[in-house]
Scaffold this motif. Structure first.
Motif, PDB file in Angstrom:
ATOM      1  N   LYS A 489       0.802  -1.225   0.000  1.00  0.00           N
ATOM      2  CA  LYS A 489       0.000   0.000   0.000  1.00  0.00           C
ATOM      3  C   LYS A 489       0.834   1.274   0.000  1.00  0.00           C
ATOM      4  CE  LYS A 489      -4.264  -1.810   2.000  1.00  0.00           C
ATOM      5  NZ  LYS A 489      -5.297  -1.659   3.064  1.00  0.00           N
ATOM      6  N   VAL A 490       2.036   1.193   0.551  1.00  0.00           N
ATOM      7  CA  VAL A 490       2.903   2.370   0.573  1.00  0.00           C
ATOM      8  C   VAL A 490       3.227   2.846  -0.842  1.00  0.00           C
ATOM      9  CG1 VAL A 490       5.177   3.217   1.268  1.00  0.00           C
ATOM     10  CG2 VAL A 490       3.872   1.740   2.801  1.00  0.00           C
ATOM     11  N   LEU A 491       3.243   1.935  -1.796  1.00  0.00           N
ATOM     12  CA  LEU A 491       3.614   2.278  -3.166  1.00  0.00           C
ATOM     13  C   LEU A 491       2.494   2.975  -3.929  1.00  0.00           C
ATOM     14  CD1 LEU A 491       5.515  -0.979  -4.209  1.00  0.00           C
ATOM     15  CD2 LEU A 491       6.418   1.082  -3.123  1.00  0.00           C
ATOM     16  N   ILE A 492       1.264   2.898  -3.432  1.00  0.00           N
ATOM     17  CA  ILE A 492       0.135   3.479  -4.163  1.00  0.00           C
ATOM     18  C   ILE A 492       0.257   4.996  -4.288  1.00  0.00           C
ATOM     19  CG2 ILE A 492      -2.368   3.799  -4.157  1.00  0.00           C
ATOM     20  CD1 ILE A 492      -2.645   1.029  -2.938  1.00  0.00           C
ATOM     21  N   PRO A 493       0.461   5.743  -3.184  1.00  0.00           N
ATOM     22  CA  PRO A 493       0.628   7.196  -3.347  1.00  0.00           C
ATOM     23  C   PRO A 493       1.850   7.561  -4.179  1.00  0.00           C
ATOM     24  CG  PRO A 493       0.167   6.637  -1.056  1.00  0.00           C
ATOM     25  CD  PRO A 493       0.465   5.355  -1.764  1.00  0.00           C
ATOM     26  N   LEU A 494       2.940   6.817  -3.998  1.00  0.00           N
ATOM     27  CA  LEU A 494       4.144   7.091  -4.785  1.00  0.00           C
ATOM     28  C   LEU A 494       3.894   6.857  -6.266  1.00  0.00           C
ATOM     29  CD1 LEU A 494       6.784   5.429  -2.430  1.00  0.00           C
ATOM     30  CD2 LEU A 494       6.325   7.867  -2.711  1.00  0.00           C
ATOM     31  N   SER A 495       3.082   5.861  -6.574  1.00  0.00           N
ATOM     32  CA  SER A 495       2.737   5.594  -7.968  1.00  0.00           C
ATOM     33  C   SER A 495       1.958   6.758  -8.573  1.00  0.00           C
ATOM     34  CB  SER A 495       1.918   4.306  -8.053  1.00  0.00           C
ATOM     35  OG  SER A 495       1.361   4.138  -9.342  1.00  0.00           O
ATOM     36  N   ARG A 496       1.067   7.356  -7.794  1.00  0.00           N
ATOM     37  CA  ARG A 496       0.263   8.467  -8.303  1.00  0.00           C
ATOM     38  C   ARG A 496       1.113   9.697  -8.611  1.00  0.00           C
ATOM     39  NH1 ARG A 496      -3.734   7.098  -3.730  1.00  0.00           N
ATOM     40  NH2 ARG A 496      -5.211   5.662  -4.737  1.00  0.00           N
ATOM     41  N   LEU A 497       2.296   9.760  -8.006  1.00  0.00           N
ATOM     42  CA  LEU A 497       3.190  10.892  -8.243  1.00  0.00           C
ATOM     43  C   LEU A 497       4.140  10.659  -9.412  1.00  0.00           C
ATOM     44  CD1 LEU A 497       4.180  11.746  -4.548  1.00  0.00           C
ATOM     45  CD2 LEU A 497       2.622  13.035  -6.022  1.00  0.00           C
ATOM     46  N   SER A 498       4.044   9.509 -10.047  1.00  0.00           N
ATOM     47  CA  SER A 498       5.032   9.140 -11.066  1.00  0.00           C
ATOM     48  C   SER A 498       5.052  10.101 -12.250  1.00  0.00           C
ATOM     49  CB  SER A 498       4.769   7.712 -11.563  1.00  0.00           C
ATOM     50  OG  SER A 498       4.981   6.780 -10.531  1.00  0.00           O
ATOM     51  N   TYR A 499       3.879  10.568 -12.666  1.00  0.00           N
ATOM     52  CA  TYR A 499       3.835  11.467 -13.829  1.00  0.00           C
ATOM     53  C   TYR A 499       4.579  12.765 -13.533  1.00  0.00           C
ATOM     54  CZ  TYR A 499       1.982  14.525 -17.478  1.00  0.00           C
ATOM     55  OH  TYR A 499       1.853  15.420 -18.517  1.00  0.00           O
ATOM     56  N   CYS A 500       4.281  13.374 -12.398  1.00  0.00           N
ATOM     57  CA  CYS A 500       4.974  14.609 -12.038  1.00  0.00           C
ATOM     58  C   CYS A 500       6.457  14.356 -11.793  1.00  0.00           C
ATOM     59  CB  CYS A 500       4.326  15.230 -10.803  1.00  0.00           C
ATOM     60  SG  CYS A 500       2.676  15.926 -11.096  1.00  0.00           S
ATOM     61  N   ALA A 501       6.779  13.205 -11.190  1.00  0.00           N
ATOM     62  CA  ALA A 501       8.187  12.877 -10.962  1.00  0.00           C
ATOM     63  C   ALA A 501       8.929  12.739 -12.292  1.00  0.00           C
ATOM     64  CB  ALA A 501       8.299  11.589 -10.148  1.00  0.00           C
ATOM     65  N   TYR A 502       8.263  12.157 -13.280  1.00  0.00           N
ATOM     66  CA  TYR A 502       8.892  12.027 -14.600  1.00  0.00           C
ATOM     67  C   TYR A 502       9.182  13.400 -15.198  1.00  0.00           C
ATOM     68  CZ  TYR A 502       9.760  10.458 -19.371  1.00  0.00           C
ATOM     69  OH  TYR A 502      10.340  10.222 -20.586  1.00  0.00           O
ATOM     70  N   LEU A 503       8.272  14.343 -15.003  1.00  0.00           N
ATOM     71  CA  LEU A 503       8.438  15.670 -15.580  1.00  0.00           C
ATOM     72  C   LEU A 503       9.566  16.459 -14.915  1.00  0.00           C
ATOM     73  CD1 LEU A 503       4.721  16.831 -16.032  1.00  0.00           C
ATOM     74  CD2 LEU A 503       6.299  16.105 -17.828  1.00  0.00           C
ATOM     75  N   VAL A 504       9.684  16.347 -13.587  1.00  0.00           N
ATOM     76  CA  VAL A 504      10.569  17.268 -12.866  1.00  0.00           C
ATOM     77  C   VAL A 504      11.931  16.692 -12.523  1.00  0.00           C
ATOM     78  CG1 VAL A 504       8.537  18.391 -11.867  1.00  0.00           C
ATOM     79  CG2 VAL A 504       9.726  16.629 -10.541  1.00  0.00           C
ATOM     80  N   HIS A 505      12.093  15.356 -12.530  1.00  0.00           N
ATOM     81  CA  HIS A 505      13.355  14.820 -12.004  1.00  0.00           C
ATOM     82  C   HIS A 505      14.591  15.241 -12.807  1.00  0.00           C
ATOM     83  CE1 HIS A 505      12.934  11.577 -15.051  1.00  0.00           C
ATOM     84  NE2 HIS A 505      14.229  11.418 -14.891  1.00  0.00           N
TER      85      HIS A 505
END
Length: 565
Positions: A489-505
């Motif tokens: 379950k810990v990975l669910i919120p992190l997964s939802r941030l993947s799109y923004c993480a892809y853009l900004v990293h």
């Protein structure tokens, strides 16, 4: 090592910086770095451009709306708590005592004298705030944060997909981190020795992490379509199908582009920090990104946010996906034939283009070409331009996801029994063998042109099929410990941030590497420490980006759609 010279009576800081070029052998690189040192001067401060000011003002507006939305929610919560407490003690919301008639009318939400007296299910805000609450609530950090952090698994959700998406994103950042570190190392000669190991194929041959996203994208598009088509007998609002996707991705994407173009040049300073005040490539070519066609630009043609080529491919696949979805739903045989045709097209394109232009077989055997850097770099750029970033060579992974979605849909409809242990064992063995061969098969191999052609033609599809097997067994409930890990379950919120993480990293990584005052020694400890820093900071920035930009836009789109429905 950079030597900083401060000039007491000058408005510039001067840096003794080695100018490094592309050389053929390790010793020549180090010798060149010492012999070609030059003295350069940089301005101490740069004034914000009008474009940067406009973008900062735009971001400030979003932040201001978030403050209003969050304050409104907090105020409403406070009033509800006060009303709830006041009801127990015979008080109204403004603290005045109520009479027996007031208490009798609590359930109706008002007192006899008109004072505010509401229950938890009644309106608690003033009328003007109540009217604007749906709009401001879209920007509420509390509401958006609650949705983002929610880990409840409802019926129809696929928890394993969240784990795969997050792990794929960490893989992307890992590869980019090592590539970024390579720009600031001083022990260039030793660096190649650190990378000469089969485990480093995870980095050198790491482009498969992007294929993971293509598989997931195709699978989710197909899975959601077949679920909805079953409920509506195939009647899909196709106009909204496209509008929703564009609105879902584009606003936050364009805001990041605007930030990168105008504000990022002011985020740091140092001997490696660029002198320009605007990213000229984005200023001139941002419209390629708006139209999602920037993957057709050459790597040498001033691409804006070059890492966004993936988004262009994904949008193009999404645009044509109804061709496969409709045919599979209405006429399965025609759908299979169309899929087979496109598989043949992408395999043929990869093979023919690799053979015709003598392209490399990915980056897995890059160390075999280290002694011939002048000839290798043009081949690497050609590989990127001709086969790496083009939709007709990358669609195979997306098609694997579509086929997997349809297969699972048909399997559920027919109530197929669980797989026996022999089938499960064989599936895991075949999937593992294919995936490992694709990932590590190039190590220490001097691949011929024909070998590279076959590898480029089949490796991405092979890797995607291996990943597809993992998704398949997890969705049907036979993934075992693998499914337990991916569904954490810990990975669910992190997964939802993947799109923004892809853009900004990449912005996060470039900001750091361009700000350093001295080169670093390359070793895996230093690289991993920097990677963990990039990972954590990127997700922290993506959290802010999601709360302030992405989530409000998604909720505004839903609010407008509900109003128009």
């Amino acid at each position: 090592m950079f030597l900083v010279k401060n000039l007491s009576k000058s408005s510039h800081a001067c840096f003794f910086a080695p100018r490094m070029g592309s050389l053929s052998v390790r010793d020549e690189i180090l010798e060149s770095a010492l012999n070609n040192a030059t003295l350069t001067c940089k301005a101490r401060a740069k004034k914000l451009t009008p474009g940067a000011i406009v973008v900062i003002c735009l971001l400030s507006i979003f932040a201001f709306l978030a403050v209003i939305g969050s304050s409104t929610t907090a105020f409403e919560y406070y009033l509800k708590a006060k009303i709830s407490e006041g009801g127990k003690h015979g008080l109204s919301a403004d603290g005045h005592p109520t009479n027996s008639a007031d208490v009798k009318n609590v359930s109706q939400g008002f007192a006899d004298d008109g004072r505010l007296l509401r229950t938890e299910n009644k309106r608690t805000l003033p009328a003007y705030l109540e009217m604007s609450k749906p709009f401001f609530n879209c920007f509420c950090i509390f509401t958006n944060g609650e949705k983002l952090l929610n880990t409840t698994n409802s019926e129809g959700q696929l928890p394993c997909v969240h784990g795969i998406r997050f792990l794929s994103m960490t893989w992307v950042i890992l590869c980019h981190s090592y590539g970024n570190v390579a720009n600031i190392v001083k022990n260039t000669g030793e660096a190649a020795d650190y990378t000469d190991h089969w485990t480093f194929q995870i980095i050198l041959n790491g482009f498969f992490c992007v294929d993971s996203f293509f598989v997931l994208s195709g699978f989710l598009v197909g899975y959601l379509f077949f679920q909805q088509a079953q409920k509506t007998d195939g009647k899909i609002p196709w106009l909204y199908y496209y509008i929703h996707r564009y609105i879902r991705l584009t606003p936050v994407y364009m805001i990041v582009v605007a930030f990168y173009t105008t504000v990022s040049p002011f985020l740091g300073s140092g001997p490696l920090w660029p002198d320009y005040t605007v990213i000229q490539d984005c200023k001139e070519n941002w419209w390629w990104n708006v139209l999602y066609i920037n993957n057709f630009q050459s790597i040498n043609s001033k691409q804006c946010m070059a890492w966004s080529w993936f988004l262009a491919n994904d949008m193009q696949f999404y645009v044509i996906s109804p061709l496969f979805l409709i045919t599979l739903w209405r006429w399965p045989k025609a759908g299979y034939s169309l899929l087979g045709l496109f598989f043949c097209i992408t395999i043929t394109c990869n093979f023919v283009l690799t053979y015709k232009y003598d392209l490399m077989a990915g980056f897995g055997n890059i160390l075999e070409h280290y002694q011939d850097i002048p000839n290798f770099l043009p081949r690497m750029n050609a590989f990127y331009d001709i086969v790496y970033s083009k939709p007709y060579t990358r669609i195979g992974s997306y098609l694997v996801g579509l086929v997997l979605a349809y297969f699972i849909y048909r399997r559920k409809r027919s109530n197929s029994p669980s797989l026996n242990w022999e089938t499960l064992s064989a599936g895991w063995l075949v999937a593992t063998a294919i995936t490992l061969a694709c990932q590590f098969g190039l190590y220490k191999q001097d691949v011929t042109t024909v070998g590279a052609s076959f590898y480029n033609a089949f490796s991405r599809i092979g890797f995607s099929m291996g990943l597809g097997w993992v998704i398949f067994v997890c969705v049907i409930g036979q993934g075992g410990v693998v499914n337990s890990i991916l569904s954490w379950k810990v990975l669910i919120p992190l997964s939802r941030l993947s799109y923004c993480a892809y853009l900004v990293h990449p912005i996060v990584a470039t900001t750091y590497s361009s700000s350093v005052r001295t080169f670093i020694n390359f070793n895996h400890i230093n690289a991993i420490m920097l990677y963990l820093g990039y990972l954590i900071i990127s997700y922290a920035v993506s959290l802010i980006t999601s709360l302030l930009l992405e989530s409000p836009v998604i909720r505004l789109e839903r609010l407008i759609r509900n109003k128009l429905a």
